[in-house]
Design a protein around this motif. Structure first.
Motif, mmCIF file in Angstrom:
data_model
loop_
_atom_site.group_PDB
_atom_site.id
_atom_site.type_symbol
_atom_site.label_atom_id
_atom_site.label_comp_id
_atom_site.label_asym_id
_atom_site.label_seq_id
_atom_site.Cartn_x
_atom_site.Cartn_y
_atom_site.Cartn_z
ATOM 1 N N VAL A 165 9.939 32.238 -62.301
ATOM 2 C CA VAL A 165 10.398 32.660 -63.623
ATOM 3 C C VAL A 165 9.255 32.543 -64.624
ATOM 4 O O VAL A 165 8.988 33.457 -65.397
ATOM 5 C CB VAL A 165 11.598 31.801 -64.092
ATOM 6 C CG1 VAL A 165 12.019 32.184 -65.492
ATOM 7 C CG2 VAL A 165 12.757 31.950 -63.136
ATOM 8 N N ARG A 166 8.563 31.410 -64.548
ATOM 9 C CA ARG A 166 7.452 31.214 -65.485
ATOM 10 C C ARG A 166 6.336 32.226 -65.222
ATOM 11 O O ARG A 166 5.800 32.842 -66.110
ATOM 12 C CB ARG A 166 6.901 29.789 -65.351
ATOM 13 C CG ARG A 166 7.617 28.832 -66.278
ATOM 14 C CD ARG A 166 6.955 27.467 -66.229
ATOM 15 N NE ARG A 166 7.887 26.486 -65.723
ATOM 16 C CZ ARG A 166 7.650 25.658 -64.729
ATOM 17 N NH1 ARG A 166 6.498 25.689 -64.092
ATOM 18 N NH2 ARG A 166 8.537 24.796 -64.346
ATOM 19 N N ALA A 167 6.040 32.407 -63.936
ATOM 20 C CA ALA A 167 4.941 33.311 -63.570
ATOM 21 C C ALA A 167 5.244 34.737 -63.989
ATOM 22 O O ALA A 167 4.379 35.479 -64.420
ATOM 23 C CB ALA A 167 4.698 33.253 -62.067
ATOM 24 N N ALA A 168 6.540 35.126 -63.880
ATOM 25 C CA ALA A 168 6.916 36.492 -64.249
ATOM 26 C C ALA A 168 6.587 36.763 -65.703
ATOM 27 O O ALA A 168 6.135 37.845 -66.066
ATOM 28 C CB ALA A 168 8.399 36.709 -64.000
ATOM 29 N N ALA B 250 19.674 37.951 -66.907
ATOM 30 C CA ALA B 250 19.399 37.730 -65.477
ATOM 31 C C ALA B 250 17.989 37.179 -65.288
ATOM 32 O O ALA B 250 17.745 36.335 -64.428
ATOM 33 C CB ALA B 250 19.568 39.038 -64.714
ATOM 34 N N LYS B 251 17.079 37.638 -66.128
ATOM 35 C CA LYS B 251 15.696 37.160 -66.020
ATOM 36 C C LYS B 251 15.621 35.675 -66.391
ATOM 37 O O LYS B 251 14.956 34.890 -65.727
ATOM 38 C CB LYS B 251 14.786 37.992 -66.920
ATOM 39 C CG LYS B 251 13.325 37.604 -66.800
ATOM 40 C CD LYS B 251 12.417 38.613 -67.450
ATOM 41 C CE LYS B 251 10.978 38.154 -67.272
ATOM 42 N NZ LYS B 251 10.028 39.193 -67.608
ATOM 43 N N LYS B 252 16.327 35.346 -67.453
ATOM 44 C CA LYS B 252 16.353 33.955 -67.900
ATOM 45 C C LYS B 252 16.913 33.040 -66.804
ATOM 46 O O LYS B 252 16.470 31.904 -66.632
ATOM 47 C CB LYS B 252 17.226 33.845 -69.160
ATOM 48 C CG LYS B 252 16.754 32.796 -70.125
ATOM 49 C CD LYS B 252 17.524 32.925 -71.419
ATOM 50 C CE LYS B 252 17.193 31.762 -72.337
ATOM 51 N NZ LYS B 252 18.010 31.792 -73.532
ATOM 52 N N ALA B 253 17.852 33.586 -66.060
ATOM 53 C CA ALA B 253 18.462 32.809 -64.971
ATOM 54 C C ALA B 253 17.610 32.835 -63.703
ATOM 55 O O ALA B 253 17.997 32.274 -62.683
ATOM 56 C CB ALA B 253 19.848 33.362 -64.674
#
Lengths: 309, 414
Positions: free
Chosen positions: B18-21, B178-181
């Motif tokens: 998530v962080r890398a995205a 969804a991205k946050k999750a």
């Protein structure tokens, strides 16, 4: 007057003859006018716009890349129609009636769409309902109906249209004989599939049958590839054995089943058992019990021989 | 989702993913400023994508490095094919929730359960102007369940036919949630739109919401340096292309088969290589349905586009261009009689090339008489002047009318 009385029966017969001819069943026509229900039959659903006709060259315009298997199975024509509920026009039902090259091709395209958990419905030769999709096959006709939802009400709506199409499809409704040659014990429900090309992912293997079995909690596949003759079967067998040896390894050769049989393993083949018998290639994929593979192959070979397939 | 973090393709945990995205966007933008975003490399940069033996390119500003040939799964039901594709070096697998009613995603799931680290996954869902956030979130969860993973690196609005769809804020709200999750990484869209009607692509670029684009691209209809791709790349979008075969008319042509034999080339490979010449194209989607076809496609990516292949495609264009109506419709307004030229041409194509004589004649019959080609034989042929592709329209219309008129053809089908 007298001669007229004698002639009367002849005239009567002559007048009736064309009517008797009319009573004979007319040949089936793949025609939207014949197959699609009119408002009186589909009430409370009504067709919107004019149904479209697609053929092999235009199917991609409708379903894009998903057209490829239909083309492999020899799709010739598709009638595509949209119905809406008269009282709530935002509820759409999509009706697709495909004419395929043969009854086997129609069964094939039907079989690859049918999920294990689908409910069987009495339509055509066989039909299913699953998660908002109603499909059935009858001779060379394959029908797919998508009502606006997956509930019982939507299913009944789809059945209304499907039953009409089934009735109008005046063709025999029997299943391919090969299904009966596949052993029934442990066979996963709805797993019998006819593939029109690329069996086991290889072009050179052509068309064939595949079914999944669940044995002691583990699934594996059984395949049957009918070839033109014994020479072609042997040629395909050798090509497949060659592929296994180059991309994995041949673990053992098995005697007593068909002319020749091997067990191989590889990253892109899994555990593979192949036997060549007469004009058939029979085998299993990912069955780790070789004795079971041999037993299944023997049963299939006996069945096709007994049934004269 | 409450599933535990597990490995992403780059070996990151879901939380790290998530962080890398988020961070990879900034890195890639910096790369793209130096013109390096689409550079090919034999090996991916560490942490940017799976190892592969195929050349790779970076998907715009996402920072994801993927193989230049990707696996299109619309017909996938045999997991061995995907195994073979991964084994050949394909690291991008694209699918959609509606391919075979979820079977494609389920089949990918079987393979992914064993090989998640080796692939970048992309899926999507078709949306309308009315699609709701909650429906999209539910569908993303369903996709993940079928795919047997807890995240996909690329999620797209699938099969966009109307630019208005992109104005639906629910799409972005759902994606952001969804991205946050940690369920999705990067947002894109796919469209089958023709280049003559470029609204969707233009709108997507202008919106600045999308990180990649999936669309049609082939040597017959598009220029090598297709401007919307350049614009997309400038906006930091990756470009993934499909429908590269331009109708695959050579498959049914003995003449073209002989030419391939004589030139010792494969027409299919030539088409892939042509598409990859465009440096803004990140990856070409191949939907091959046999192991042999997958190998052939991958071989194309490993070899340069040869002179013979260029000549073959030139020959293809020459052979089919004046027959290959792109149905752009520009001739319709030029016709002094109001003939529906594009439709008539299409029906003639069905009749002549696809053995669909009956359907073609029925379609032609359904056209109002004033839109049929009754008067074309006497016309001066303004349609030909209007055709941007130099198709010899008028003689084809005259021929079409002869072929398609029901009264001449009825006997054949009585």
């Amino acid at each position: 007057m007298h001669s007229g009385r004698k002639l009367f029966p002849l005239i009567y017969v002559a007048l009736l003859a064309p009517l008797v001819g009319c009573a004979k069943e007319r040949p089936f026509r793949f025609d939207r006018e014949v197959l699609l229900p009119k408002p009186v039959h589909s009430h409370p659903w009504v067709e919107v716009g004019e149904s479209k006709i697609y053929d092999a060259s235009t199917l991609e315009d409708y379903i894009n890349g998903a057209a490829r298997p239909y083309l492999e199975y020899g799709m010739t024509q598709l009638i595509h129609a949209v119905y809406v509920r008269r009282t709530s026009p935002e509820d759409e039902m999509i009706v697709d009636v495909y004419e395929m090259a043969s009854p086997l091709a129609a069964y094939g395209i039907y079989s690859i769409q049918r999920p294990e958990k689908a409910d069987d419905v009495r339509l055509g030769a066989t039909g299913f309902w699953s998660d908002g999709l109603l499909c059935f096959v009858k001779d060379r006709i394959y029908v797919s109906i998508q009502p606006p939802g997956g509930g019982p009400r939507e299913m009944l709506s789809a059945m209304l249209i499907a039953e009409y199409i089934d009735k109008q499809t005046k063709l025999p409704g029997s299943l391919p004989e090969m299904i009966a040659a596949l052993p029934e014990e442990d066979r996963v429900r709805h797993s019998e599939v006819y593939q029109a090309a690329n069996m086991l992912g290889h072009r050179f293997l052509g068309a064939g049958w595949q079914a999944t079995y669940r044995y002691r909690g583990v699934t594996h596949d059984l395949f049957v590839i009918p070839c033109m003759d014994a020479a072609q079967a042997l040629d395909r067998y050798e090509k497949l054995a060659d592929y296994v040896s180059k991309n994995g390894k041949i673990v053992r050769r098995v005697k007593g089943v068909g002319r020749s049989a091997i067990v191989g393993t590889g990253k892109t083949t899994g555990r593979l058992f192949i036997a060549c018998s007469g004009r058939y290639l029979v085998g299993t994929v990912d069955c780790f019990n070789d004795e079971r593979s041999v037993r299944l192959a023997r049963e299939v070979i006996e069945n096709v021989t007994r049934m004269g397939l | 989702m409450s599933t535990p973090d597990h490995d992403s393709p780059s070996g990151l945990t879901r939380r790290q993913f998530v962080r890398a995205a988020g961070a990879s966007g900034a890195v890639a933008l910096a790369q793209s400023a130096h013109g390096a975003s689409q550079d090919e490399a034999k090996k991916p940069a560490p942490g940017k994508g799976p190892e592969t033996k195929l050349p790779t390119r970076v998907v715009g500003k996402t920072g994801l490095r993927v193989s230049v040939i990707s696996y299109g799964s619309y017909n996938l039901s045999n997991p061995r094919l995907l195994d073979a594709a991964i084994s050949e070096g394909m690291t991008l697998v694209v699918t959609s929730n509606d391919y075979q009613n979820g079977t494609a995603e389920r089949t990918i799931g079987e393979v992914i359960a064993r090989q998640r680290k080796k692939v970048v996954l992309g899926t999507g869902k078709e949306c309308t102007t009315q699609t709701k956030t909650s429906d999209l979130l539910t569908e993303i969860d369903r996709s993940l369940k079928r795919l047997q993973t807890d995240h996909v690196e690329m999620w797209r609005v699938h099969y966009v036919k109307d630019a208005k769809v992109l104005q639906n804020e629910a799409i972005y709200e759902a994606f952001d949630k969804a991205k946050k999750a940690g369920k999705v990484g990067h947002l894109g869209l796919s469209t089958h739109e023709s280049p003559a009607k470029g609204d969707v692509v233009e709108a997507a670029i202008k919106s600045k919401r999308f990180e990649f684009l999936m669309t049609r691209y082939n040597f017959m209809e598009f220029p090598k340096d297709y401007e919307p791709f350049t614009k997309a790349a400038k906006a930091g979008m990756g470009v993934i292309v499909f429908k590269i075969r331009a109708g695959a008319r050579d498959k049914a042509s003995n003449e073209m088969a002989r030419l391939q034999e004589k030139m010792k080339i494969s027409g299919e490979q030539a088409k892939i290589k042509w598409a990859l010449q465009n440096r803004h194209v990140t990856s070409v989607v191949s939907g091959e349905r046999s192991i042999e076809g997958i190998r052939e496609a991958c071989q194309a990516a490993r070899a340069p586009f040869s002179r013979a292949e260029r000549e073959y495609l030139d020959a293809y264009v020459k052979r089919f261009q004046h027959e290959y109506c792109r149905f752009c419709g520009q001739c319709v307004s030029a016709c002094p009689y109001g003939v529906q030229v594009d439709d008539v041409m299409r029906f003639a194509m069905y009749f002549k090339y696809y053995g669909a004589e009956k359907a073609a004649m029925q379609e032609y019959e359904a056209l109002p008489a004033r839109k049929q080609a009754w008067l074309c034989a006497q016309c001066r042929g303004d349609c030909m002047a209007a055709c941007p592709n130099g198709v010899r329209v008028q003689p084809q219309l005259v021929e079409a009318h002869q072929l398609l008129r029901l009264e001449t053809g009825t006997d054949r089908y009585a």
